[in-house]
Design an enzyme around this catalytic site. Sequence first.
Site, PDB file in Angstrom:
ATOM      1  N   CYS A   1       5.315 -72.038 -26.548  1.00 30.57           N
ATOM      2  CA  CYS A   1       4.711 -72.782 -27.655  1.00 30.57           C
ATOM      3  C   CYS A   1       4.942 -72.045 -28.975  1.00 30.57           C
ATOM      4  O   CYS A   1       4.704 -70.832 -29.076  1.00 30.57           O
ATOM      5  CB  CYS A   1       3.217 -72.954 -27.417  1.00 30.57           C
ATOM      6  SG  CYS A   1       2.395 -73.928 -28.710  1.00 30.57           S
TER       7      CYS A   1
ATOM      8  N   CYS B   1       3.609 -78.440 -28.388  1.00 29.26           N
ATOM      9  CA  CYS B   1       4.613 -78.027 -27.396  1.00 29.26           C
ATOM     10  C   CYS B   1       4.673 -78.934 -26.180  1.00 29.26           C
ATOM     11  O   CYS B   1       5.570 -78.795 -25.351  1.00 29.26           O
ATOM     12  CB  CYS B   1       4.348 -76.586 -26.947  1.00 29.26           C
ATOM     13  SG  CYS B   1       2.883 -76.374 -25.898  1.00 29.26           S
TER      14      CYS B   1
END
Length: 535
Positions: A37, A67
């Site tokens: 992420c 993400c």
Amino acid sequence: MRDDDARYEAVSSRDARFDGEFFFAVVTTGIYCRPSCPAVTPKRVNVRFFVSAAAAQAAGFRACRRCRPDAVPGSAEWNVRADLVGRAMRFIGDGVVDREGVGGLARRLGYSARQVQRQLTAELGAGPVALARARRAHTARVLLQTTDLPVTELAFAAGFASIRQFNDTMREIYAGTPSELRAAAAGRRGRAGAPSQGAGGEGRSAPGGIALRLAYRGPYATAEIFDFLQVRAVPGVEEVRGSHGTRTYRRTLRLTYGSGIAEVDEPTGPRTRKRPPAGLVCPAARGADGGWLECRLRLTDLRDLSTAVQRMRRLFDLDADPYAVAERLGADPTLGPLVAARPGLRSPGAADPEELAVRIVLGGPPERAAELVRAYGKPLDAVDGGLTHLFPTPGELTGEEVAEPVRTLCTALADGTVVLDAGADRYAAERALAALPGVGAKAAAYIRMRALGDPDSGDSGGAGEGGPAGERAVAGAWRPWGAYAVHHLWRAGLLPAGELSVGELSGCAGALPGRAEEAGRGWEAAPVAVAAPVG
């Protein structure tokens, strides 16, 4: 990766190699993410780790909108493991819980529903219902953001039993109503000037169906897998269009609720791009850290979407962990140069395990299987290019007019003597196949490797438990990635095409220079020693 401190190091470095292997959640925000992420790394004290997205959801965390952790490639661990948990995860991925409930899953596994629940919860932090729920939620989000289906129709297509269940699940996991998720996706497309497409099964509406991007991790030897599939394509069921580097693999699919046609494109170049607006493509979908294959699915019943995606992922071996494979095989003096020369070489699976088994046992060139298709396969409602039929089911190939040993195999598949479904016991299936007249150990081992997607195959044709000690030692050094070792050896011409025994490898390391390209055609020529290129 079992140590939480090591996991946190992966999160801190945004290491995409571990996307799908574990998830982390931030207690101060209530959000869970993938390791790669791009958001600011949270403090260690605020981070919790989970083996599955379902476990994070069950703990009350919602998916990160940046993400999209639910869209990562699956964990390679479930392909490696042959125990109850590994088999259960493969069954859940194929939609068994949605179709048959927890009781159906337990019956297929041969355990009680209570045992299955206890084992999955102990290892994954979530039971089969929660795991299947996470799968349904991801399917629903993809449909919301990629199609114009009415929400009511979409909910049932994703596998939800009621609209209320659908709405509650989407709010809980994605912190938004279905309408809000659809509107947000439309807004992103407008700002980006292009359709929103993520890396793990994300897609968009397309004139011919749903366009998807199927994510993979690490390097991916695309040309080699398209070569493998092209030389084995059965006319009428499969075709490969285009020239080398721009090919499209197409095939028909027989699914639970209907049928479909899948198309997968060969990438024309590296999957690299400038960072798009937040949330459109994950960091794992760029360069050597991973990428995606463009896929289009046209289904007669959208309830088959998740199953169709999973079957294409298995065919193209998209959940593999090439880093783990390279680490293990790269240390071998014979395989090390081969792994370095072809990073990301995959072990292709099968879109339909029973079809693959029939093709292998039938033998001969692909045209021989095409004759079987024309005689017994179900014609498509409308011919689509070179695609004309669905491959016949085992039940359609049990008549007296069907030649042996195909009839014996199909009878065993039809009556359940041999089981080749997604979570089948691989060792039991191989033994049952080998015991059938006309099949034999080599064909059974190859079917185990491809139809059942076993990455640890490759030692049964003489290097298994009953093989010579030297062969067992060689094969044991490659575990659990024996199938990838075999593909490297086939490609380099160091193992006869289709041969799974490693008994002839002694002393061959010195013969590596200059042989790989010269002998590479043999790898494409025949999948098993008992048959020409059908499977």
